[in-house]
Scaffold this active site. Structure first.
Site, PDB file in Angstrom:
ATOM      1  N   ASP A 163       4.456   0.244  12.093  1.00 18.44           N
ATOM      2  CA  ASP A 163       3.202  -0.323  11.581  1.00 18.44           C
ATOM      3  C   ASP A 163       2.966  -1.748  12.063  1.00 18.44           C
ATOM      4  O   ASP A 163       1.868  -2.280  11.894  1.00 18.44           O
ATOM      5  CB  ASP A 163       3.189  -0.294  10.045  1.00 18.44           C
ATOM      6  CG  ASP A 163       3.166   1.131   9.518  1.00 18.44           C
ATOM      7  OD1 ASP A 163       3.433   1.320   8.311  1.00 18.44           O
ATOM      8  OD2 ASP A 163       2.923   2.052  10.320  1.00 18.44           O
ATOM      9  N   LYS A 191       0.852  -1.213   0.000  1.00 20.02           N
ATOM     10  CA  LYS A 191       0.000   0.000   0.000  1.00 20.02           C
ATOM     11  C   LYS A 191       0.877   1.248   0.000  1.00 20.02           C
ATOM     12  O   LYS A 191       0.678   2.153  -0.809  1.00 20.02           O
ATOM     13  CB  LYS A 191      -0.880   0.008   1.239  1.00 20.02           C
ATOM     14  CG  LYS A 191      -1.495   1.375   1.555  1.00 20.02           C
ATOM     15  CD  LYS A 191      -2.383   1.373   2.768  1.00 20.02           C
ATOM     16  CE  LYS A 191      -1.665   1.589   4.052  1.00 20.02           C
ATOM     17  NZ  LYS A 191      -1.358   2.984   4.427  1.00 20.02           N
ATOM     18  N   ASN A 192       1.873   1.286   0.905  1.00 19.77           N
ATOM     19  CA  ASN A 192       2.652   2.512   1.082  1.00 19.77           C
ATOM     20  C   ASN A 192       3.664   2.753  -0.018  1.00 19.77           C
ATOM     21  O   ASN A 192       4.310   3.792  -0.058  1.00 19.77           O
ATOM     22  CB  ASN A 192       3.327   2.515   2.458  1.00 19.77           C
ATOM     23  CG  ASN A 192       2.289   2.657   3.557  1.00 19.77           C
ATOM     24  OD1 ASN A 192       1.134   2.998   3.280  1.00 19.77           O
ATOM     25  ND2 ASN A 192       2.664   2.370   4.786  1.00 19.77           N
ATOM     26  N   ARG A 225       0.595  14.250  12.969  1.00 22.88           N
ATOM     27  CA  ARG A 225       1.066  14.110  11.578  1.00 22.88           C
ATOM     28  C   ARG A 225       1.448  15.445  10.940  1.00 22.88           C
ATOM     29  O   ARG A 225       0.859  15.886   9.962  1.00 22.88           O
ATOM     30  CB  ARG A 225       0.029  13.381  10.729  1.00 22.88           C
ATOM     31  CG  ARG A 225      -0.595  12.147  11.315  1.00 22.88           C
ATOM     32  CD  ARG A 225       0.338  10.976  11.517  1.00 22.88           C
ATOM     33  NE  ARG A 225       0.849  10.382  10.328  1.00 22.88           N
ATOM     34  CZ  ARG A 225       0.229   9.387   9.666  1.00 22.88           C
ATOM     35  NH1 ARG A 225      -0.932   8.954  10.092  1.00 22.88           N
ATOM     36  NH2 ARG A 225       0.754   8.861   8.584  1.00 22.88           N
ATOM     37  N   ARG A 247      -8.543  -0.256   4.408  1.00 22.58           N
ATOM     38  CA  ARG A 247      -7.622   0.730   3.829  1.00 22.58           C
ATOM     39  C   ARG A 247      -6.304   0.055   3.447  1.00 22.58           C
ATOM     40  O   ARG A 247      -5.644   0.463   2.504  1.00 22.58           O
ATOM     41  CB  ARG A 247      -7.320   1.840   4.846  1.00 22.58           C
ATOM     42  CG  ARG A 247      -8.425   2.809   5.116  1.00 22.58           C
ATOM     43  CD  ARG A 247      -7.948   3.904   6.045  1.00 22.58           C
ATOM     44  NE  ARG A 247      -6.657   4.389   5.610  1.00 22.58           N
ATOM     45  CZ  ARG A 247      -5.652   4.635   6.459  1.00 22.58           C
ATOM     46  NH1 ARG A 247      -5.795   4.456   7.745  1.00 22.58           N
ATOM     47  NH2 ARG A 247      -4.500   5.076   5.998  1.00 22.58           N
ATOM     48  N   CYS A 267      -4.628  12.590  12.664  1.00 25.41           N
ATOM     49  CA  CYS A 267      -5.462  11.395  12.574  1.00 25.41           C
ATOM     50  C   CYS A 267      -5.390  10.708  13.927  1.00 25.41           C
ATOM     51  O   CYS A 267      -4.828  11.225  14.891  1.00 25.41           O
ATOM     52  CB  CYS A 267      -4.975  10.476  11.465  1.00 25.41           C
ATOM     53  SG  CYS A 267      -3.410   9.725  11.885  1.00 25.41           S
TER      54      CYS A 267
END
Ligand code: EPZ
Length: 456
Positions: free
Chosen positions: A319, A34-35, A133, A411, A128
Site C-alpha cells: 500500500d 481503515k483496514n 483479487r 476511501r 478491481c
C-alpha cells in the site's frame, strides 16, 4: 449516513488544486486504520451484545461497511470518531450485490455470518483496478471448517454441513498469507467447535488488532502476528469497547511526502514497529528518523535512490509502493521498485512519466532514474494509493496541478488535503459545476488503465 452522503458522481465533480514545490512543516495527527476498522466492523456480527469502536476514521469505505451492517439489521450510532454498534437486531444473512460491489472488504462478513447463524450469502467481490483479487483462500478455508459452499449467479452461498449449525475446528494452511482470508477464517473459527490452526497466516497489524478485539469479546486466539495462529472456538462472544490502531499506511504516506519535499515533520499517534520496513527504507535513502514513544519525526534533505520490493508484513507494504515510487522519481541516482503482491498496481507510473519522471516499467518492476524536476499537470487517480502518490507528485512538481479521482482518495485518507494544508502545503478542494469527464483532459488514449473502475 456515517460521514455524509457522498455519491461517486458528487465526488467526481470535485478536484484538488495543488501548488507545487511545497514544503511540509509541523505535526500531523494520524487517524484510525481503515483496514482495521473495516474488519472490526465485520466482527461485530459475531456477538449479540453492543460493541463500541473508538478512533474510527471518517472514510467512504467505513460509511459503506456501515451501510452493509445496517442492511443486515445492525444499529449504528456515530458520535465523532466513536461508533456504537448494536447487532442484537440482525435479521438478514444476505449481503446485497450493489453494496458488496462497492466495497471488497464486505466479503469478510461471510465468515462471521456463517459461524454465527449457520448460513451466509455474499456476492463475489470481483476484481478491481489493482488486480483480480481472488477469494479461493477464503472459500477453501471455510470448506475445511465444515461449510458447504456453492456459487450461483455470482453469489457465494455458504451453509454449515449436515444438520450441524456449527463449524468445526481444523488445521488450515494458506497458500499465500492473505490478509482478508486470514481475517475471514479467524472470525469463522472463533465460534467453531474445537481448535483451528491457520498456518502461513497473514501477520499484518490489522489482523493482530482483530485478534485483540475478539479476545476482549471472549474469543480464545493465540499467537496472532506469528506464522501460525491458534483459535479455540467458544460458544458465545460478548460485547466490548475497542480502540482502532493508528493507520500505518496513512502514517507512511505522510513520512514519504515529507521526504519528497525535503521537509521535517512529526507524525503521531503511531505504533513505530508497524512502520519499521518503511522507516528503514527512508533512512537508507537519506532521511533522519527519530522515534519517541508513539511519535515519529523525519528530517529530510538529499534523497538517494534505493530499491524496494513489496512483501507481506513485516516486509515493505504494497500500500506504500506507489507513494514511495513518487519519492524515487526525484531521488539522486537510480532505484528499482518491485511489486510482488498485486498484479496491476503500477497505474501511477504513466502519469509520473508524463510529469517528467524517468521510469521504465517491465511488468511489475519499475526502473527509475531520478530527475531534478517534474512538472505539474492535470492528474487522475485510478485507485486509492496511486491517488496519494500523484498528490505527492503534485506537491513536488514545478507549477500547479489539478488532481481528479477523489472518489478513490476519500476511501482511505481522512481529511487528507486538510492535513496537508495544516502542514503548509498550498492545496484546496474545488467543487466544479460540472461532473468531471476523464476524457476532458490531455490523457494519452494509450493509458486505458485510467478508467472508471470499482474500488480497490
Ligand atoms: C488487504 O486486502 C488490504 N485491504 C489491502 O489494502 C492490502 O493491500 C492487502 O491486504 C495486502 O496487504 C483491506 O484490509 C480491506 P490479500 P486483501 O488477500 O485482504 C492473493 C488498501 O489500499 N489472494 O492479502 O484483499 C491476492 O490476489 C487496500 O488499503 C489469493 O490468491 O489482500 C493478492 O495477490 C488495497 N487468494 C495477495 O493474495 C485469496 O483468496 C494479497 O491479497 C486472497 C488473496
Amino acid at each position: 449516513m456515517i460521514c455524509g452522503s457522498k455519491t461517486k458522481s458528487y465526488l467526481k465533480s470535485q478536484n484538488l488544486k495543488i501548488l507545487g514545490q511545497g514544503k511540509l512543516n509541523g505535526i500531523v495527527k494520524i487517524s484510525g486504520a481503515k483496514n482495521s476498522a473495516l474488519v472490526l466492523l465485520a466482527s461485530s456480527l459475531l456477538t449479540n451484545e453492543k460493541i463500541i469502536l473508538e478512533n474510527v476514521p471518517f472514510l467512504t469505505d467505513i460509511e459503506k461497511m456501515g451501510n452493509i451492517l445496517k442492511n443486515l439489521g445492525v444499529n449504528l450510532v456515530r458520535k465523532n470518531n466513536q461508533l456504537e454498534i448494536d447487532p442484537t437486531t440482525i435479521s438478514i444473512k444476505e449481503l446485497p450485490y450493489e453494496l458488496v460491489k462497492g466495497l471488497r472488504a464486505s466479503f469478510f462478513c461471510i465468515g462471521a455470518l456463517l459461524t454465527k447463524f449457520g448460513e451466509a450469502q455474499v456476492p463475489l467481490p470481483g476484481g478491481c483496478n489493482i488486480g483480480s483479487r481472488p477469494i479461493d483462500e477464503h472459500i477453501n478455508g471455510l470448506i475445511a471448517l465444515g461449510a458447504d459452499i456453492v456459487i450461483e449467479e455470482g453469489i457465494v452461498k455458504a451453509k454449515t454441513r449436515g444438520n450441524k449449525n456449527r463449524l468445526h475446528g481444523t488445521h488450515i494452511k494458506l497458500n499465500c498469507p492473505s490478509v482478508g482470508a486470514t481475517e475471514t477464517l479467524i472470525m469463522a473459527a472463533s465460534l467453531a467447535k474445537g481448535r483451528t490452526t491457520i498456518k502461513n497466516a497473514a501477520r499484518e497489524p490489522e489482523v493482530q488488532d482483530l485478534c485483540q478485539m475478539l479476545n476482549k469479546m471472549g474469543a480464545k486466539i493465540y499467537d496472532s502476528g506469528k506464522e501460525t495462529i491458534i483459535i479455540d472456538g467458544v460458544n458465545k462472544l460478548g460485547g466490548c469497547t475497542h480502540k482502532v490502531i493508528p493507520d500505518r499506511i496513512e502514517a507512511g504516506t505522510f513520512l514519504i511526502a515529507a521526504a519528497a519535499t525535503s521537509s521535517s515533520i512529526t507524525i503521531s499517534p503511531v505504533i513505530p514497529h508497524h512502520l519499521e520496513a518503511v522507516t528503514d527504507k527512508l533512512q537508507e535513502s537519506g532521511s533522519k528518523i527519530t522515534i519517541k514513544g508513539n511519535s515519529i519525526s523525519i528530517k529530510s534533505k538529499e534523497i538517494k535512490g534505493v530499491d524496494i520490493e513489496t512483501a507481506p508484513f513485516p516486509g515493505f507494504p504494497t500500500d506504500l509502493q506507489a507513494p514511495f515510487t513518487t519519492l524515487m522519481t526525484i531521488a539522486n541516482g537510480e532505484s528499482k521498485i518491485t511489486e510482488t503482491i498485486f498484479e496491476n498496481r503500477m497505474n501511477h507510473i504513466y502519469l509520473l512519466n508524463e510529469m517528467g519522471a524517468s521510469i521504465k516499467l517491465n511488468k511489475n518492476v519499475a526502473h527509475i532514474k531520478g530527475v531534478k524536476r517534474i512538472n505539474g499537470m492535470n492528474l487522475v487517480g485510478s485507485d486509492l494509493r496511486s491517488s496519494a502518490a500523484l498528490i505527492i507528485a503534485g506537491i513536488i512538481a514545478k507549477g500547479s496541478s489539478n488532481f481528479y479521482g477523489l472518489e478513490h482518495l476519500d476511501r482511505g485518507y481522512e481529511n487528507f488535503e486538510l492535513k496537508l494544508k495544516n502542514l503548509g502545503v498550498k492545496i484546496i478542494r474545488e467543487i466544479s459545476k460540472k461532473t468531471f469527464e476523464e476524457n476532458g483532459y490531455k490523457i494519452d488514449p494509450r493509458s486505458d488503465k485510467i478508467s472508471k473502475l470499482e474500488a480497490a
